[in-house]
Design a protein around this motif. Structure first.
Motif, mmCIF file in Angstrom:
data_model
loop_
_atom_site.group_PDB
_atom_site.id
_atom_site.type_symbol
_atom_site.label_atom_id
_atom_site.label_comp_id
_atom_site.label_asym_id
_atom_site.label_seq_id
_atom_site.Cartn_x
_atom_site.Cartn_y
_atom_site.Cartn_z
ATOM 1 N N LEU A 66 0.824 -1.211 0.000
ATOM 2 C CA LEU A 66 0.000 0.000 0.000
ATOM 3 C C LEU A 66 0.864 1.269 0.000
ATOM 4 O O LEU A 66 0.338 2.371 -0.155
ATOM 5 C CB LEU A 66 -0.919 -0.004 1.237
ATOM 6 C CG LEU A 66 -1.884 -1.189 1.327
ATOM 7 C CD1 LEU A 66 -2.554 -1.235 2.693
ATOM 8 C CD2 LEU A 66 -2.929 -1.117 0.216
ATOM 9 N N PHE A 123 2.548 2.203 2.692
ATOM 10 C CA PHE A 123 2.416 2.788 4.043
ATOM 11 C C PHE A 123 3.744 2.677 4.782
ATOM 12 O O PHE A 123 4.498 1.725 4.578
ATOM 13 C CB PHE A 123 1.376 2.019 4.863
ATOM 14 C CG PHE A 123 -0.063 2.312 4.477
ATOM 15 C CD1 PHE A 123 -0.373 3.249 3.511
ATOM 16 C CD2 PHE A 123 -1.105 1.631 5.094
ATOM 17 C CE1 PHE A 123 -1.690 3.515 3.153
ATOM 18 C CE2 PHE A 123 -2.430 1.889 4.748
ATOM 19 C CZ PHE A 123 -2.724 2.831 3.772
ATOM 20 N N GLU A 171 -4.648 11.390 7.108
ATOM 21 C CA GLU A 171 -4.329 9.972 7.350
ATOM 22 C C GLU A 171 -3.595 9.451 6.112
ATOM 23 O O GLU A 171 -3.702 10.007 5.010
ATOM 24 C CB GLU A 171 -5.619 9.215 7.649
ATOM 25 C CG GLU A 171 -6.190 8.613 6.446
ATOM 26 C CD GLU A 171 -7.602 8.174 6.319
ATOM 27 O OE1 GLU A 171 -8.381 9.032 5.896
ATOM 28 O OE2 GLU A 171 -7.873 7.013 6.602
ATOM 29 N N LEU A 228 -2.850 7.412 2.923
ATOM 30 C CA LEU A 228 -3.704 6.827 1.886
ATOM 31 C C LEU A 228 -2.853 5.879 1.060
ATOM 32 O O LEU A 228 -1.671 6.149 0.837
ATOM 33 C CB LEU A 228 -4.265 7.946 0.992
ATOM 34 C CG LEU A 228 -5.180 8.957 1.689
ATOM 35 C CD1 LEU A 228 -5.492 10.126 0.759
ATOM 36 C CD2 LEU A 228 -6.461 8.278 2.144
ATOM 37 N N PRO A 229 -3.445 4.767 0.575
ATOM 38 C CA PRO A 229 -2.668 3.873 -0.291
ATOM 39 C C PRO A 229 -2.121 4.686 -1.465
ATOM 40 O O PRO A 229 -2.825 5.521 -2.031
ATOM 41 C CB PRO A 229 -3.702 2.856 -0.779
ATOM 42 C CG PRO A 229 -4.853 2.956 0.157
ATOM 43 C CD PRO A 229 -4.841 4.354 0.697
ATOM 44 N N ARG A 230 -0.836 4.448 -1.816
ATOM 45 C CA ARG A 230 -0.268 5.276 -2.888
ATOM 46 C C ARG A 230 0.401 4.399 -3.940
ATOM 47 O O ARG A 230 0.706 3.234 -3.658
ATOM 48 C CB ARG A 230 0.749 6.263 -2.305
ATOM 49 C CG ARG A 230 1.884 5.601 -1.577
ATOM 50 C CD ARG A 230 2.825 6.598 -0.891
ATOM 51 N NE ARG A 230 3.947 5.876 -0.276
ATOM 52 C CZ ARG A 230 5.032 5.504 -0.942
ATOM 53 N NH1 ARG A 230 5.156 5.815 -2.212
ATOM 54 N NH2 ARG A 230 5.992 4.840 -0.354
#
Lengths: 83, 382, 343
Positions: C267, C269, C337, C339-341
């Protein structure tokens, strides 16, 4: 620009555009489209970006460069202390 | 994780850093093209391990930074259309258009959904037959094949409620623009490994030859990036300027044939005004006539003309706020902290331009390290 | 003889109706059949009357709007109890009484409500705290996502110190009670954005036992902070800023489960910023570090307790890490927050 992560193909189903693999990323399982890596088989590692496998990892090359870097450590430059 | 952890080994990083230190005798400015490489450099503190003679410049390889404002505004307008579902990558939610970003559109009731792949957007279209679904297709040549695949899947399933707001971009025109700029400072490039996984390395041979710059196809883990820097430095020191591939475990010189075929069938290169850099010939992708019906702009009405102004006109640098120097930062001509608004009026919470929004944008990275000297100088880790 | 089964309007629909919030018979029936069995000692008077206690009181409130309502390792019911109890525990208070307010969406299956309230009861018993007063309202279908919970909690302080960032001193040790990021990733799995070979379970749990054990053993604790939405990094930045000191940690020492690490790689993160619901930072004098770790490791919820860093003086308000490669990195607060990138 392109987060792509290697994962191991666990199973394959479908063909052509719909050729899909169950791929394991260190415990996370994802359905990945394999239509762009027809040569990839179960057990192979593939590099996956946004759900699409874009390359089969060449395990020989992967190991060769690691070995090259390890030997660098024993080479003449090794003495230079890292500050 | 296999094929990740081995390339983050402190021992191998040490060997590479020592090799770089003994190879470098002059100051060199090297640009890493890809935002993912910038992220790895920051997350693992690689720039701090490098000898001071090496300056790393964060390139324009991040869809958040370069997607034109006109397309962002179009995405915002589409998201506000009643009943329409806009699908996007998480990266794009916070990017400021002229009417706030997609977060703003969602707050005003727009249905904006984060997806992990273009095919997920096709699935959403299939599950909502009576709603229009638009895929906001950002990203470089690495991501474009996945969009092409999704469009072909939508055609196979005869989905008439799926369309694409195309914002894909191509790397070589951006490198050409940077190298053609008279005030360019970049002397060597780390090419984006995953773009080259798709496209191969041929496109860069011409650039290396014409502009006499070494271009090293580089990966994304610490050892990969240091290997790329080492090979780039060795070429610079020896006055060589070739294309080298040091990410050979996944990049083959002719790239991925199947992915290239997908792109050639569905897309054709067009001129596009990149945010922060200006219009680049062949800098964007449009649909081929056969897939034109999937284009969201022709389906839902025009947004501003995509390509305006000359190659370097700042007239339409994608309209960041006027005093944003993103154009100069993205080309390595200015450092973020050389901008008067930096850290004062322009912060991650109040970004004037996209390089401050994306966590890998050059300005956001510098902001996080704004007190760097004082932070790190006093730290003597116990 | 077949028993006459009259069509009882309440049972038949099996769902929460607007009428359940109307204060009439249906509401009382809902309380009798759903809330009473689970939260028996909650009063049906307008307010609970609490016995006098000696010692200062700690008082907290929290709201829970998690979606989906159920996730591996917990649900909104147990999460509400753990979250409230942990807020009290972070002040070094023994949690005693909770209040619980429900906002129910018209159409919520009663079975779902029963499961959540039962889970709440279990979590309260395990944390040996009582739900003493409650309230329920119902809103039209579509105006809320199934169910929201608001809680408040009262605990008694068995000591006279004030724990918190202002008590943190240069040279203090920074301990972490367990592995990070499991709650955030478990919730993503429940939203079927992630599928696991072995499910990742939320770390949602009460931390009051290990905290009280430390305090009763006389360990001098300066600051406790449970990690929630912003993860370990955000908690450290908050402490650094309000204590005007510099918190330095070694990233290598922060435990992260393999599957959580794998999900974070996918993701994009950073695990240091992923949510937790049963993990805390303990900051205390260097001399107390070993003793505290030994005691913490005797409790299941803090069995993996480990030292991750040290409090330094300058520059004030900073949080830095030494990476696995020996280089250094600055940790800042994210503007939103994670976010999936893809980049």
């Amino acid at each position: 620009m392109c987060l792509a992560i290697p994962g191991r193909i666990v199973s394959i189903h479908g063909h052509d555009l719909q050729r899909t693999g169950r791929v394991n990323f260190s415990g996370v399982i994802r359905d990945v489209n394999l239509s762009c890596v027809p040569e990839a088989e179960v057990g192979d590692y593939v590099l996956v970006h946004v759900g699409l496998a874009i390359s089969r990892v060449d395990e020989v090359e992967a190991e060769r460069i690691l070995e090259h870097w390890r030997q660098m450590g024993e080479g003449p430059e090794a003495e230079g202390a890292m500050s | 994780m296999k094929y990740l952890d081995e390339y983050r080994s402190a021992e191998l990083v040490g060997n590479l850093v020592r090799a770089i230190r003994s190879a470098v005798t002059h100051p060199w400015t090297i640009m890493e093209i890809c935002g993912g490489q910038t992220h790895a450099i920051l997350r693992f503190g690689l720039d701090e391990l490098l000898p001071p003679q090496i300056t790393l410049v964060h390139g324009p390889g991040c869809p958040v930074c370069v997607t034109p404002v006109s397309l962002l505004d179009a995405a915002g307008r589409l998201a506000r259309m009643p009943g329409l579902i806009l699908c996007t990558f998480g990266d794009m939610l916070r990017v400021p258009g002229t009417q706030g970003g997609l977060f703003q559109a969602r707050a005003e009731g727009g249905d904006v959904r984060i997806v992990q792949s273009p095919s997920e957007a096709v699935r959403i279209a299939e599950q909502n037959p009576n709603r229009q679904v638009v895929w906001f297709a950002v990203g470089f040549e690495t991501t474009a094949p996945a969009t092409a695949l999704a469009v072909k899947q939508a055609r196979l399933r005869r989905l008439d409620n799926f369309s694409v707001l195309l914002a894909h971009v191509r790397v070589p025109p951006a490198m050409e623009a940077i190298l053609s700029s008279p005030s360019n400072r970049v002397q060597g490039f780390l090419a984006a490994g995953h773009v080259c996984t798709i496209m191969g390395t041929a496109e860069y041979e011409d650039l290396a030859r014409r502009f006499h710059v070494p271009i090293v196809v580089t990966g994304f883990e610490p050892c990969d990036i240091l290997e790329g820097i080492l090979h780039c430095v060795r070429q610079l020191e020896a006055g060589r300027h070739e294309v080298e591939n040091v990410y050979s475990r996944v990049v083959r010189s002719n790239g991925n044939r199947q992915a290239q075929a997908l792109m050639a069938e569905v897309f054709r290169p067009v001129d596009l005004a990149w945010r922060g850099i200006g219009s680049l010939s062949g800098g964007g992708l449009a649909f081929t006539p056969e897939y034109e019906s999937f284009d969201a702009v022709s389906r839902f009405g025009p947004c501003e003309p995509a390509a305006t102004g000359g190659p370097f006109s700042l007239a339409d640098t994608g309209r960041n706020q006027e005093d944003c120097i993103a154009a100069l930062v993205l080309q390595g001509i200015r450092k973020p902290n050389e901008c008067p608004a930096f850290g004062v009026r322009c912060t991650p919470e109040t970004p004037l331009g996209a390089p401050m929004v994306s966590s890998e944008g050059a300005c956001a990275a510098y902001y996080r390290y704004r007190h760097r000297e004082s932070y790190l100088a006093t730290v003597t880790p116990p | 003889m077949t028993s006459l089964v009259c069509p009882n309007p309440f049972e038949e629909s099996g769902r929460v109706l607007l009428a359940h919030g109307g204060g009439g018979r249906l509401m009382h029936r809902l309380i009798e059949s759903v809330f009473r069995p689970a939260l028996g000692n909650a009063t049906d008077l307008d307010a609970a009357v609490l016995p006098p206690t000696n010692g200062r009181l700690a008082f907290t409130t929290d709201s829970f709007v998690i979606k989906p309502l159920f996730f591996p390792g917990g649900d909104i019911g147990s999460l509400a109890v753990h979250g409230t109890v942990n807020d009290l525990a972070m002040m070094g208070a023994r949690p005693l009484w909770l209040s619980v307010g429900f906002i129910l969406e018209e159409g919520l299956p009663l079975e779902t409500l029963k499961r959540i309230v039962a889970s709440m009861r279990q979590a309260a018993q395990a944390a040996n705290v009582q739900v003493v007063v409650g309230d329920t309202k119902v809103v039209e279908h579509g105006r809320c996502d199934g169910l929201y919970v608001n809680t408040s909690g009262i605990g008694v302080l068995g000591h006279d110190r004030v724990l918190g960032p202002q008590a943190v001193r240069e040279g203090d040790a920074i301990l972490l009670s367990g592995d990070v990021g499991r709650h955030g990733i478990a919730v993503l799995a429940a939203r079927n954005e992630l599928e696991f070979e072995v499910p990742v379970r939320s770390d949602s749990a009460s931390l009051s036992q290990p905290v009280l054990d430390l305090l009763e053993a006389g360990v001098e604790v300066h600051c406790l902070r449970d990690l929630t939405r912003g993860g370990l990094a955000t908690a450290l930045v908050e402490i650094a800023r309000s204590s005007a000191l510099h918190l330095h940690i070694h990233e290598e020492s922060v435990p992260v489960q393999d599957a959580v690490r794998g999900a974070c790689e996918l993701l994009g993160f950073d695990p240091l910023y992923v949510a937790n619901e049963g993990c805390m930072v303990v900051i205390l004098p260097e001399a107390e570090a070993e003793r505290a770790l030994t005691r913490l490791r005797q409790h299941e919820v803090t069995a993996q307790a480990v030292r991750i860093g040290t409090v330094l003086a300058d520059p004030p308000g900073a949080v830095t890490t030494t990476t696995a490669l020996g280089s250094r990195r600055v940790l800042d607060m994210l503007s939103g927050e994670q976010l999936p990138r893809i980049c």
